[in-house]
Design an enzyme around this catalytic site. Structure first.
Site, PDB file in Angstrom:
ATOM      1  N   HIS A  10      82.005  47.401   8.744  1.00 52.29           N
ATOM      2  CA  HIS A  10      82.778  48.497   8.168  1.00 52.29           C
ATOM      3  C   HIS A  10      83.377  48.108   6.828  1.00 52.29           C
ATOM      4  O   HIS A  10      83.479  48.929   5.923  1.00 52.29           O
ATOM      5  CB  HIS A  10      83.896  48.917   9.129  1.00 52.29           C
ATOM      6  CG  HIS A  10      83.391  49.713  10.281  1.00 52.29           C
ATOM      7  ND1 HIS A  10      83.951  49.678  11.523  1.00 52.29           N
ATOM      8  CD2 HIS A  10      82.354  50.552  10.370  1.00 52.29           C
ATOM      9  CE1 HIS A  10      83.288  50.475  12.321  1.00 52.29           C
ATOM     10  NE2 HIS A  10      82.309  51.018  11.651  1.00 52.29           N
ATOM     11  N   GLU A  57      56.227  48.620   6.425  1.00 56.80           N
ATOM     12  CA  GLU A  57      56.988  47.371   6.305  1.00 56.80           C
ATOM     13  C   GLU A  57      56.370  46.248   7.118  1.00 56.80           C
ATOM     14  O   GLU A  57      56.966  45.176   7.244  1.00 56.80           O
ATOM     15  CB  GLU A  57      58.468  47.586   6.662  1.00 56.80           C
ATOM     16  CG  GLU A  57      58.728  48.244   7.992  1.00 56.80           C
ATOM     17  CD  GLU A  57      60.210  48.497   8.261  1.00 56.80           C
ATOM     18  OE1 GLU A  57      61.072  48.008   7.516  1.00 56.80           O
ATOM     19  OE2 GLU A  57      60.495  49.196   9.259  1.00 56.80           O
ATOM     20  N   ASP A 117      61.630  44.221   4.713  1.00 53.45           N
ATOM     21  CA  ASP A 117      60.851  43.629   5.798  1.00 53.45           C
ATOM     22  C   ASP A 117      59.436  43.295   5.351  1.00 53.45           C
ATOM     23  O   ASP A 117      58.893  42.260   5.717  1.00 53.45           O
ATOM     24  CB  ASP A 117      60.807  44.584   6.998  1.00 53.45           C
ATOM     25  CG  ASP A 117      62.031  44.396   7.879  1.00 53.45           C
ATOM     26  OD1 ASP A 117      62.397  43.233   8.125  1.00 53.45           O
ATOM     27  OD2 ASP A 117      62.630  45.405   8.294  1.00 53.45           O
ATOM     28  N   CYS A 170      62.054  52.549   0.110  1.00 57.15           N
ATOM     29  CA  CYS A 170      63.478  52.531   0.430  1.00 57.15           C
ATOM     30  C   CYS A 170      64.005  51.114   0.621  1.00 57.15           C
ATOM     31  O   CYS A 170      65.141  50.920   1.007  1.00 57.15           O
ATOM     32  CB  CYS A 170      63.762  53.385   1.665  1.00 57.15           C
ATOM     33  SG  CYS A 170      62.882  52.802   3.114  1.00 57.15           S
TER      34      CYS A 170
HETATM   35  C1  PEP Z   1      63.245  47.550   4.645  1.00 60.46           C
HETATM   36  O1  PEP Z   1      62.851  46.791   5.531  1.00 60.46           O
HETATM   37  O2  PEP Z   1      62.896  47.484   3.458  1.00 60.46           O
HETATM   38  C2  PEP Z   1      64.212  48.611   4.969  1.00 60.46           C
HETATM   39  C3  PEP Z   1      64.534  49.531   4.089  1.00 60.46           C
HETATM   40  O3  PEP Z   1      64.767  48.604   6.196  1.00 60.46           O
HETATM   41  P1  PEP Z   1      65.927  47.612   6.683  1.00 60.46           P
HETATM   42  O4  PEP Z   1      66.421  46.860   5.491  1.00 60.46           O
HETATM   43  O5  PEP Z   1      66.960  48.470   7.310  1.00 60.46           O
HETATM   44  O6  PEP Z   1      65.189  46.754   7.661  1.00 60.46           O
HETATM   45 MG    MG Z   2      63.120  47.276   7.612  1.00 59.54          MG
END
Ligand code: PEP
Ligand code: MG
Length: 665
Positions: free
Chosen positions: A306, A547, A571, A618
């Site tokens: 948080h 990923e 990932d 993302c």
């Molecule tokens: C990623 O793996 O790039 C991703 C956006 O997911 P997270 O970082 O939540 O694993």
């Molecule tokens: Mg990920």
């Protein structure tokens, strides 16, 4: 008189159901006990009930003794067997107190170049980007100690009165806080959980017994709180363990009233100061004068704690998770921190000071220059719009994303919703959350990622196996497909929320096409159920995160089955490079710009473009100005990033088009 039954309360008698059970029990004059495995506790104490750790599907016995014993047993057994038919005043579920709570598979920001000047340097979790330098404001509330003398017999009654008055004052303070409109839903849950404990006989009863035995009230509270906290710590349940912190927090509040002291407050933090603390309650931080805080450095906390979320949404650079090393900052005069790399420098020398001052100034200048890009819609020369969207993990972050000019949400991480609660979040609660997001960003899309929890970070209500390699284990879509009870609740909530805006859904950790097909079957099942129940709902675009190396290699086939790709570079990089994203020793290999990773991204983009579906990104790399032009040339049309990077990304795209001689915005 007694009767046994199998508990059907979802996830067992955790905090909220325990409170409801107690409320029911207190409605009867009879003494009522709940018995599990031969252990009996009063059914009128929620702390004792929670400590009994009754899980769903376990057998328990309700025992009652008194005039209304039959009615009491009837009602309590009824609740255990059919909790939904019980009290109808269910309050929103309570987030867990986040003290020290670690992150889901963490979106660890990629390492920026090391901060200049490593003398007196420490490194923690880079939790909120930006650099800061300023006077240290150490926030280490002192330990509270009792009087250390035994009371005379004549003093005991007065001490008990004093104690009861202090408990009443703490309860009133918490009730007051709950009555305020400006408390966010998350903070309200934290306070309500504390109030439940303050109102419970276990803590007050034990403390009163100790006072009757001659202890002063402060010592009595400390002992009672420690005993109960130790019991919570000993239970084999992650979420009940976290209640230990709540008990200590309540005990501390009672002691402060007894001592006539105020808790150390953050109110007087000087302008631009760096807040140094072992841990800060989310409630305390949210109420602090955030505009004055230059940076945050903490012993506790991870990238999605948080504290990190509050810091990020207010643009405060933060480095967390320093552990014991935080103590070396207790006496610091000045602190410099780099929230991009996780570096903290204690009492920096002149060269480091000058370096940081320069970087802070440059950052401020850059921010001012970037503000003009908030409302820009970046377009390529051929007129294609590049959507620059936000990665967020809670409703509290909506404002920061909108302020930055986010064109929707490219990744809503739903993990926090699950981790914040002592139960799995209900379908209604999830539907409300997703609908709020959809409404906030409509007509832009909001891409909600289905639960991506890993074996290394369990959540309440899901039993995770011990795994040698949790990142290669039971996480993301793998876990969801094995637990349709959890997955379908989320899918139903998403179908319901889709009525309120432009909801899209994406699946994490996909490595086999069957995972997409199985999900579709479940989505159809959920839609049919909702239709039969007459619940308003509508369909959504289903996409996948790319990923895993497997997803890259089957991208052409996947592209024929889904509406969009979103490349998760965090990932993808660790799996392509076989370099753990959390292990600083292999950080050099964990590099998205490595040709191996870039070629995986290119393969994905090619497959998506050939199939005519949207390809977005993302992972953290989506916000990197040095890589954005390459991603766009590869065919990506959506980039989603933390709100702080949005304006810079829009500028980069605009400049790219201008430089190539085409029309800008
Ligand atoms: C990623 O793996 O790039 C991703 C956006 O997911 P997270 O970082 O939540 O694993
Ligand atoms: Mg990920």
């Amino acid at each position: 008189m007694e009767r046994s039954t199998i508990v059907r309360v979802h996830e067992g008698l955790h905090a909220r159901p325990a409170t409801r059970f107690v409320k029911l029990a207190k409605g009867f004059e009879s003494d009522v006990e709940l018995v599990k495995d031969g252990k009996a506790v009063s059914a009128k104490s929620s702390v004792k009930l929670m400590l009994l750790a009754v899980k769903e599907n376990q057998e328990v016995t309700v025992r009652a003794n008194g005039a209304d014993a039959i009615e009491a047993i009837e009602a309590l057994i009824g609740y255990l067997e059919n909790p939904k038919a019980g009290l109808d005043d269910e309050a929103p579920q309570h987030p867990a107190n986040d003290a020290g709570q670690e992150a889901m598979p963490a979106p660890v920001p990629q390492s920026a170049p090391a901060a200049a000047g490593q003398a007196n340097g420490l490194r923690g979790v880079a939790a909120s980007e930006g650099v800061a330098i300023g006077p240290a404001f150490a926030h280490f509330p002192p330990d509270i100690t009792g009087q250390g003398r035994m009371l005379q017999a004549g003093e005991i009654a007065g001490e008990i009165d004093r104690f009861r008055a202090a408990v009443a004052a703490v309860q009133a303070r918490m009730d007051n806080a709950l009555a305020q409109d400006n408390l966010s839903a998350g903070d309200r849950g934290i306070v309500a959980a504390l109030r439940d404990i303050a109102a419970d006989d276990s803590l007050t009863g034990q403390a009163e017994k100790a006072i009757e035995g001659g202890n002063d009230a402060v010592s009595a509270v400390i002992t009672a709180a420690s005993t109960i906290a130790a019991e919570f710590s000993a239970v084999d349940d992650h979420y009940l363990n976290a209640r230990a912190d709540d008990v200590h927090a309540v005990g501390r509040q009672i002691c402060l009233v007894l001592l006539g002291q105020d808790d150390v407050s953050l109110e007087n933090i000087p302008e631009g100061a760096i807040l140094i603390a072992d841990d800060i309650g989310a409630w305390d931080l949210a109420r602090a004068p955030l505009k004055r805080i230059g940076g945050v450095v903490c012993g506790h906390g991870g990238a999605t704690s948080h504290i990190a979320i509050i810091a990020r949404s207010h643009g405060i650079p933060a480095v967390l998770g320093l552990g014991e090393r935080i103590n070396t900052l207790r006496t610091a005069n000045q602190v410099a921190l780099d929230g991009n790399s996780g570096h903290v420098i204690v009492d920096p020398d002149a060269a480091v000071r000058a370096d940081f001052a320069g970087r802070v100034e440059a950052a401020a200048k850059e921010r001012a220059g970037l503000a003009a890009f908030k409302t820009v819609t970046p377009k390529l020369a051929d007129g294609r719009v590049i959507e620059v969207a936000a990665n967020i993990g809670s409703l509290e972050e909506i404002e920061a994303a909108q302020e930055a000019g986010a064109m929707g949400v490219g990744l809503f991480r739903t993990e926090l919703l699950f981790m914040r609660h002592m139960h799995l979040p209900s379908e209604d609660m999830q539907a409300e959350t997703y609908a709020a997001l959809a409404k906030a960003f409509a007509p832009y899309p909001v891409i909600v990622r289905t639960l991506d929890i890993g074996g290394d970070k369990p959540i309440a209500g899901i039993e995770f196996p011990d795994e040698e390699n949790p990142f290669l284990g039971w996480r993301g879509i793998r876990m969801c497909l094995d637990r349709p009870d959890i997955f379908k609740r989320q899918l139903r909530a998403l179908l319901r929320a889709a009525v309120h805006g432009n909801i899209k859904v994406m699946l994490p950790m996909v490595s086999d096409i069957g995972e997409v097909r199985q999900t579709r079957v479940l989505v159809e099942e959920c839609a049919a159920e909702l239709k039969a129940e007459g619940v308003p709902h509508t369909g959504f675009d289903l996409g996948v995160m790319i990923e895993t190396p497997a997803a890259v290699l089957i991208a052409p086939a996947l592209a024929r089955e889904v509406a969009f790709f979103s490349i998760g570079t965090n990932d993808l990089t660790q799996y392509i490079m076989a370099a753990d994203r959390l292990n600083p020793t292999v950080a050099k290999l964990n590099d998205v710009a490595n040709p191996a990773v870039m070629s995986a991204i290119e393969l994905t983009a090619k497959a998506g473009v050939a199939a005519g579906i949207m390809v977005g990104m993302c992972g953290e790399a989506a916000g990197r100005p040095d890589l954005i032009p390459t991603f766009i040339e590869m065919g990506l049309t959506e980039l989603s990033m933390s709100p702080a990077s949005i304006q810079r990304a829009k500028k980069t795209i605009t400049a790219m088009v201008t430089e190539s001689g085409a029309a800008g915005k």
